[in-house]
Design a protein around this motif. Structure first.
Motif, short mmCIF file in Angstrom:
data_model
loop_
_atom_site.label_atom_id
_atom_site.label_comp_id
_atom_site.label_asym_id
_atom_site.label_seq_id
_atom_site.Cartn_x
_atom_site.Cartn_y
_atom_site.Cartn_z
N TYR A 37 20.34 40.94 -5.33
CA TYR A 37 20.44 42.04 -6.28
C TYR A 37 21.17 43.24 -5.69
N LEU B 121 24.65 37.14 -8.29
CA LEU B 121 23.93 37.22 -9.56
C LEU B 121 23.36 35.85 -9.94
N ALA C 204 19.02 37.07 -15.55
CA ALA C 204 20.10 37.10 -14.56
C ALA C 204 21.24 36.17 -14.96
#
Length: 318
Positions: free
Chosen positions: A254, A270, A289
């Motif tokens: 992240y 990601l 995500a």
């Protein structure tokens, strides 16, 4: 004689009848000639702009009626039509630009909300990370503390000091680990940043995950704005993930995506963040995500990332 007199009498009448027709025809021809001359002068002004006003006098009067356009098939009429078309195109483009700006603002709002939610849910990296060894000698101690002897557990032996472990018992595990690290060749291409990352990659490839993590952290800390930082931070998350630490891996992935969204490994981070969240049992966040990956990068993401993301989404049942 009578016939002659009759002819002489009729002649003035015929002449008087012919005169008005000839005069009307002359007037029509004169008008046509005047019109042709005016048109020719207008053409000359187009071909020779800035000509002497004595020869090229103005023929087109200013538009006195609002909204009235010249409808004649002249260059001015053609230019007017082209200007109207350009104005219509400009209005269309302006509308499209306003719609794009609105959609961009909405995407930014959604991304900010998503970021805030992830920041609240993920634990801070500093609170859970283990202390890494120096990158110059990335060796992790694996020796266990010596087991107390029976004599040391008796009340009579309590005041005495514990016997120190023998050198062989304390250094044997370290020596084994050091031997594994020494087998990894340190690159020396002359590019300090790339060599530092490549060394971390080789440690990770040798499955020496704690040593690789220490080396990769050094790359990110020392060169945070370099192109290698995106690679190093992403590989740091991979090292945590391979070591069985998905929580730390999710934080590393992240941070790479947040701090370097245009980096070479931002799409990879990601995607792997979704994988790490799925391993933590947080499938809803993992699916977010994966959706973020599609919305932000789409077809711009590398093919291998899109393939792995599709497999990970299927596994998480997004």
């Amino acid at each position: 004689m009578m016939k002659r007199l009759m002819l002489l009498g009729a002649a003035p009448l015929a002449i008087s009848a012919i005169m008005p027709a000839a005069q009307a025809q002359d007037a029509t021809v004169a008008k046509r000639v005047d019109r042709l001359e005016k048109e020719m002068r207008a053409v000359q002004r187009q071909v020779f702009p800035g000509g002497a006003p004595a020869f090229f006098e103005g023929e087109i009067a200013p538009d006195t009626v609002p909204g009235e356009r010249i409808k004649a098939a002249t260059p001015v009429a053609d230019l007017t039509a082209r200007v109207d078309a350009l104005e219509a195109q400009l209005q269309t483009l302006t509308g499209q630009s306003e719609q794009n700006a609105f959609q961009l603002r909405e995407l930014e709002k959604q991304f900010a909300a998503y970021k805030a939610e992830i920041d609240k849910r993920l634990p801070p990296a500093a609170a859970t990370e283990a202390v890494a060894t120096p990158a110059s000698l990335p060796v992790v101690t694996t020796a266990k503390p010596p087991t107390p002897t029976l004599a040391s557990t008796t009340p009579a032996a309590a005041p005495t000091k514990k016997p120190a472990p023998t050198p062989a018992a304390s250094t044997k595990p370290d020596a084994a680990r050091l031997a594994l690290v020494k087998k990894v060749e340190i690159p020396s291409s002359g590019n300090e940043t790339k060599d530092a990352y490549d060394y971390g990659y080789r440690l990770w490839e040798a499955k020496l995950y704690p040593e690789a993590q220490a080396q990769l952290k050094q790359v990110v800390t020392k060169w945070p704005t370099s192109s290698q930082a995106s690679f190093a931070q992403n590989l740091l998350g991979r090292a945590y993930l391979d070591e069985g630490k998905p929580s730390l891996a999710a934080v590393a992935f992240y941070n790479n995506y947040k701090d370097r969204p245009s980096g070479a490994r931002a799409p990879h981070s990601l995607m792997y963040m979704g994988v790490a969240l799925d391993k933590l049992g947080r499938k809803a966040d993992a699916c977010k995500a994966f959706r973020e990956l599609e919305e932000v990068y789409g077809d711009k993401a590398p093919q291998d990332v899109r393939t792995d993301a599709a497999a990970a989404k299927a596994k998480a049942r997004c």
